[in-house]
Design a protein around this motif. Structure first.
Motif, PDB file in Angstrom:
ATOM      1  N   GLU A 132       0.851  -1.199   0.000  1.00  0.00           N
ATOM      2  CA  GLU A 132       0.000   0.000   0.000  1.00  0.00           C
ATOM      3  C   GLU A 132       0.877   1.237   0.000  1.00  0.00           C
ATOM      4  OE1 GLU A 132      -3.065   0.305   2.894  1.00  0.00           O
ATOM      5  OE2 GLU A 132      -3.453  -1.847   2.847  1.00  0.00           O
TER       6      GLU A 132
ATOM      7  N   PRO B 255       2.203   4.755   1.202  1.00  0.00           N
ATOM      8  CA  PRO B 255       2.236   5.349   2.544  1.00  0.00           C
ATOM      9  C   PRO B 255       1.210   6.476   2.653  1.00  0.00           C
ATOM     10  CG  PRO B 255       4.301   5.774   1.354  1.00  0.00           C
ATOM     11  CD  PRO B 255       3.438   4.933   0.485  1.00  0.00           C
ATOM     12  N   SER B 256       0.585   6.579   3.781  1.00  0.00           N
ATOM     13  CA  SER B 256      -0.429   7.623   3.960  1.00  0.00           C
ATOM     14  C   SER B 256       0.209   8.904   4.490  1.00  0.00           C
ATOM     15  CB  SER B 256      -1.503   7.138   4.934  1.00  0.00           C
ATOM     16  OG  SER B 256      -0.977   7.070   6.226  1.00  0.00           O
TER      17      SER B 256
END
Length: 153
Positions: free
Chosen positions: A19, A21-22
């Motif tokens: 995913e 990175p936020s």
């Protein structure tokens, strides 16, 4: 021949990517940058408020002196000086001591040279010829002497 090559290939799944990175939670560096910006902004606001509050008596005195007669202008000078200097230092000063104090705060003497004229002006109701010049001396003193500057020894 081409068909045998395609048969020997193993069936593979699609690539499994991690995913992205936020943005949140932010790294500590971003929090430090935000805190620094807020601290600088707050320091600027507090400095500007402090400076405006410190210069308020001077600005008020400059506005009022222009409209007054010399005796009232000199009284405004005393009130403005009391806003910036310790009361114990100047409240008891009168006459030549007062004019010497005023002249000690500016580079060029304005009051000691006319001390007799000022004394007569304060206690008589006779009009003075150089009315504007005396009021200008008061204006000039407030403009130059306030707020007091630290003088080297």
């Amino acid at each position: 021949m081409t068909s045998s090559n395609t048969d020997s290939l193993l069936p593979l799944d699609a690539l499994a990517l991690p995913e992205l990175p936020s943005w949140f939670p932010l790294a500590w560096g971003w929090w430090a940058a935000f805190a620094s910006v807020i601290a600088v902004f707050a320091a600027i606001v507090f400095y500007l408020r402090w400076k405006r509050k410190r210069l308020a008596p001077k600005k008020t005195a400059l506005l009022l002196i222009q409209r007054e007669k010399p005796a009232a202008a000199l009284e405004l000078v005393r009130q403005a000086a009391l806003c910036y200097f310790p009361r114990e230092q100047i409240a008891h000063l009168t006459g030549k001591e007062w004019y010497e104090f005023l002249d000690s705060q500016v580079d060029q003497p304005l009051f000691s040279t006319n001390s007799d004229l000022w004394q007569n002006l304060l206690y008589s109701k006779q009009p003075v010829d150089n009315h504007e010049e005396l009021v200008q001396h008061c204006y000039q003193w407030v403009e130059q002497a306030l707020p007091p500057k630290k003088r080297g020894a």
